[in-house]
Design a protein around this motif. Sequence first.
Motif, PDB file in Angstrom:
ATOM      1  N   ALA A  33       3.315 -59.414  54.509  1.00 29.42           N
ATOM      2  CA  ALA A  33       4.272 -58.425  55.021  1.00 29.42           C
ATOM      3  C   ALA A  33       5.382 -58.164  54.016  1.00 29.42           C
ATOM      4  O   ALA A  33       5.779 -57.015  53.783  1.00 29.42           O
ATOM      5  CB  ALA A  33       4.847 -58.908  56.352  1.00 29.42           C
ATOM      6  N   ALA A  34       5.908 -59.223  53.402  1.00 30.52           N
ATOM      7  CA  ALA A  34       6.959 -59.042  52.400  1.00 30.52           C
ATOM      8  C   ALA A  34       6.421 -58.311  51.175  1.00 30.52           C
ATOM      9  O   ALA A  34       7.080 -57.412  50.623  1.00 30.52           O
ATOM     10  CB  ALA A  34       7.530 -60.401  51.998  1.00 30.52           C
ATOM     11  N   ARG A  35       5.221 -58.671  50.747  1.00 29.75           N
ATOM     12  CA  ARG A  35       4.634 -58.059  49.552  1.00 29.75           C
ATOM     13  C   ARG A  35       4.311 -56.585  49.797  1.00 29.75           C
ATOM     14  O   ARG A  35       4.417 -55.748  48.893  1.00 29.75           O
ATOM     15  CB  ARG A  35       3.374 -58.824  49.152  1.00 29.75           C
ATOM     16  N   ALA A  36       3.922 -56.239  51.022  1.00 32.89           N
ATOM     17  CA  ALA A  36       3.610 -54.843  51.346  1.00 32.89           C
ATOM     18  C   ALA A  36       4.819 -53.951  51.119  1.00 32.89           C
ATOM     19  O   ALA A  36       4.707 -52.837  50.598  1.00 32.89           O
ATOM     20  CB  ALA A  36       3.137 -54.736  52.788  1.00 32.89           C
ATOM     21  N   ALA A  37       5.995 -54.442  51.497  1.00 39.10           N
ATOM     22  CA  ALA A  37       7.214 -53.656  51.290  1.00 39.10           C
ATOM     23  C   ALA A  37       7.571 -53.586  49.812  1.00 39.10           C
ATOM     24  O   ALA A  37       8.007 -52.537  49.318  1.00 39.10           O
ATOM     25  CB  ALA A  37       8.360 -54.266  52.087  1.00 39.10           C
ATOM     26  N   LEU A  80      17.984 -57.921  62.919  1.00 40.97           N
ATOM     27  CA  LEU A  80      17.249 -58.125  61.672  1.00 40.97           C
ATOM     28  C   LEU A  80      17.627 -57.101  60.608  1.00 40.97           C
ATOM     29  O   LEU A  80      17.043 -57.087  59.525  1.00 40.97           O
ATOM     30  CB  LEU A  80      15.741 -58.060  61.939  1.00 40.97           C
ATOM     31  N   GLY A  81      18.594 -56.236  60.905  1.00 38.23           N
ATOM     32  CA  GLY A  81      19.097 -55.298  59.905  1.00 38.23           C
ATOM     33  C   GLY A  81      18.510 -53.915  59.975  1.00 38.23           C
ATOM     34  O   GLY A  81      18.771 -53.088  59.096  1.00 38.23           O
ATOM     35  N   GLU A 129       9.855 -59.238  60.545  1.00 37.57           N
ATOM     36  CA  GLU A 129      11.036 -59.775  59.851  1.00 37.57           C
ATOM     37  C   GLU A 129      10.862 -59.800  58.333  1.00 37.57           C
ATOM     38  O   GLU A 129      11.753 -59.320  57.606  1.00 37.57           O
ATOM     39  CB  GLU A 129      11.364 -61.169  60.396  1.00 37.57           C
ATOM     40  N   PRO A 130       9.762 -60.320  57.771  1.00 31.86           N
ATOM     41  CA  PRO A 130       9.633 -60.298  56.303  1.00 31.86           C
ATOM     42  C   PRO A 130       9.599 -58.884  55.730  1.00 31.86           C
ATOM     43  O   PRO A 130      10.162 -58.624  54.668  1.00 31.86           O
ATOM     44  CB  PRO A 130       8.313 -61.033  56.055  1.00 31.86           C
ATOM     45  N   LEU A 131       8.949 -57.960  56.452  1.00 34.94           N
ATOM     46  CA  LEU A 131       8.876 -56.592  55.945  1.00 34.94           C
ATOM     47  C   LEU A 131      10.246 -55.933  55.973  1.00 34.94           C
ATOM     48  O   LEU A 131      10.681 -55.318  54.985  1.00 34.94           O
ATOM     49  CB  LEU A 131       7.859 -55.798  56.770  1.00 34.94           C
ATOM     50  N   LEU A 132      10.969 -56.064  57.086  1.00 34.66           N
ATOM     51  CA  LEU A 132      12.300 -55.462  57.191  1.00 34.66           C
ATOM     52  C   LEU A 132      13.270 -56.088  56.197  1.00 34.66           C
ATOM     53  O   LEU A 132      14.080 -55.393  55.576  1.00 34.66           O
ATOM     54  CB  LEU A 132      12.834 -55.616  58.610  1.00 34.66           C
ATOM     55  N   ARG A 133      13.189 -57.406  56.056  1.00 40.31           N
ATOM     56  CA  ARG A 133      14.069 -58.093  55.109  1.00 40.31           C
ATOM     57  C   ARG A 133      13.852 -57.569  53.698  1.00 40.31           C
ATOM     58  O   ARG A 133      14.812 -57.333  52.954  1.00 40.31           O
ATOM     59  CB  ARG A 133      13.794 -59.597  55.158  1.00 40.31           C
ATOM     60  N   HIS A 139      17.235 -57.900  51.430  1.00 36.75           N
ATOM     61  CA  HIS A 139      17.840 -59.188  51.763  1.00 36.75           C
ATOM     62  C   HIS A 139      17.016 -60.315  51.154  1.00 36.75           C
ATOM     63  O   HIS A 139      15.786 -60.248  51.153  1.00 36.75           O
ATOM     64  CB  HIS A 139      17.898 -59.384  53.278  1.00 36.75           C
ATOM     65  N   PRO A 140      17.647 -61.346  50.627  1.00 40.01           N
ATOM     66  CA  PRO A 140      16.890 -62.482  50.099  1.00 40.01           C
ATOM     67  C   PRO A 140      16.223 -63.250  51.227  1.00 40.01           C
ATOM     68  O   PRO A 140      16.705 -63.266  52.364  1.00 40.01           O
ATOM     69  CB  PRO A 140      17.962 -63.323  49.402  1.00 40.01           C
ATOM     70  N   ALA A 141      15.106 -63.872  50.912  1.00 34.65           N
ATOM     71  CA  ALA A 141      14.441 -64.722  51.901  1.00 34.65           C
ATOM     72  C   ALA A 141      15.331 -65.923  52.204  1.00 34.65           C
ATOM     73  O   ALA A 141      15.932 -66.494  51.292  1.00 34.65           O
ATOM     74  CB  ALA A 141      13.086 -65.179  51.375  1.00 34.65           C
ATOM     75  N   PRO A 142      15.445 -66.298  53.458  1.00 36.59           N
ATOM     76  CA  PRO A 142      16.269 -67.473  53.778  1.00 36.59           C
ATOM     77  C   PRO A 142      15.669 -68.733  53.187  1.00 36.59           C
ATOM     78  O   PRO A 142      14.448 -68.860  53.061  1.00 36.59           O
ATOM     79  CB  PRO A 142      16.250 -67.512  55.313  1.00 36.59           C
ATOM     80  N   GLU A 143      16.526 -69.648  52.797  1.00 38.37           N
ATOM     81  CA  GLU A 143      16.047 -70.930  52.280  1.00 38.37           C
ATOM     82  C   GLU A 143      15.379 -71.713  53.406  1.00 38.37           C
ATOM     83  O   GLU A 143      15.978 -71.901  54.460  1.00 38.37           O
ATOM     84  CB  GLU A 143      17.215 -71.740  51.710  1.00 38.37           C
ATOM     85  N   PRO A 144      14.137 -72.144  53.207  1.00 36.04           N
ATOM     86  CA  PRO A 144      13.489 -72.912  54.265  1.00 36.04           C
ATOM     87  C   PRO A 144      14.184 -74.250  54.470  1.00 36.04           C
ATOM     88  O   PRO A 144      14.723 -74.831  53.533  1.00 36.04           O
ATOM     89  CB  PRO A 144      12.056 -73.105  53.741  1.00 36.04           C
ATOM     90  N   TYR A 145      14.201 -74.702  55.711  1.00 34.55           N
ATOM     91  CA  TYR A 145      14.783 -76.011  55.981  1.00 34.55           C
ATOM     92  C   TYR A 145      14.006 -76.677  57.108  1.00 34.55           C
ATOM     93  O   TYR A 145      13.271 -76.011  57.858  1.00 34.55           O
ATOM     94  CB  TYR A 145      16.264 -75.908  56.321  1.00 34.55           C
TER      95      TYR A 145
END
Length: 449
Positions: A62-66, A259-260, A356-360, A365-371
């Motif tokens: 999804a992120a890569r598609a955007a 989500l912006g 969410e990944p596509l809209l971000r 917007h940067p990807a949130p740091e995983p925790y």
Amino acid sequence: MTAPGTRAGAPAEDSDDLDVEEALALVREAKDDRAGQVPAPAGQAHGERHRATPWAQARETAARAARARLRRTPVSVPLGDALGLVLAAPLDALTDLPSFDTSAMDGWAVAGPGPWDVRDEGVLAGHAQPEPLTDGEAVRIATGARIPSDTTAVLRSEHGRTDAQGRLHATREIVHGQDIRPRGQECRSGDQLLPVGTRVTPAVLGLAAAAGYDTVTAVPRPRVEVLVLGDELLTEGRPRDGLIRDALGPMLPPWLRALGAEVVAVHRIGDDAKALRRAVTGSTADLVVTTGGTAGGPVDHVHPILEGIGAELLVDGVKVRPGHPMLLARIKDDQHLVGLPGNPLAAVSGLLTLAEPLLRTLAAHPAPEPYTLPLSEAVQGHPYDTRLIPVVLRGDRAVPLHYNGPAMLRGIAAADALAVVPPGGARQGEETELLDLPWATAGIEVCFT
């Protein structure tokens, strides 16, 4: 509070009933997923017909598609509308800050050594340049006011006293230049204050205003259109006569805004295939979000319509529970569709997995740091799929919430995050990845464990 199947007063983690109930729920979920699937040709193995994408891969797709297809033109946005956007041009200083020497404190501007004769009229912020001072002279001054020429320092109100003749005396030593903010102390005209890619926060808005900006150049909000499907949905009143209340219509628009995104329209389509096709092909939004209709039932029209309009199916099912029958399609080079399952919690799963990944990415917007956090109790896993489980955060632990069936919102309504439970489950105390909810507030004492 007492969990389902747990004796009153017994700790949830000590109850075997919870695991049994979760296991039964997974069995029911698997049956629901199989219902309506098109049988595989004779001799074709289950794995060969199962096109679902692993959860982490689906999010990256999804992120890569955007990233791959969309080039979004920056826009000029008034400060009042820019919160949450990302700067598409540097924020450069338009003037020196401060643009003139100012007083940092209420007190007196003084010239030369004391004691000082005090002028009758003081100096206030927002007024024109005051008359210069001469040695032995002082003038009352307010914080933010322009400093008179030839001022030695500002004497704070609490550090001065006047004698019987009205002369001002310092009660402690004065240092040259003290409590004066010199012109250009924060920046000089042309200095870069913030780089491209900075998220616009309230503090950024304040800085931009202080620097003289009325607008900022930013990446525009992604525009989203929501299409709510299903003839069985009511928009008001109690469920009745086989009809249920629409939970996604009220929930999705504010969630997408969190989500912006800019939600440009919400349409109720029902189970009308022609109306759905018209709505999809007529949309000018960056992202179309549909609810329901993504499986293989008699009124599940999303797949046939996407095929009929020549859309490119990027993700067709995800190995995640709930939410398995979600999808992502490219309708045009600059337009995508996310098909969410109709069950409410399954739709939330699809929203966070694909939308969410596509809209971000569209919003830069940067990807949130995983925790990760350890789980307060064991969580039953699916044999081969990821599970997303609502949790609340209590100190250094994530506490699973047990109203987490595909059609349930009771757990997610009380949650701070979703725990990403790998295939096979997670043990008590095991570190588990968390997905924050966009409005989550730590410390809300509502817990259904």
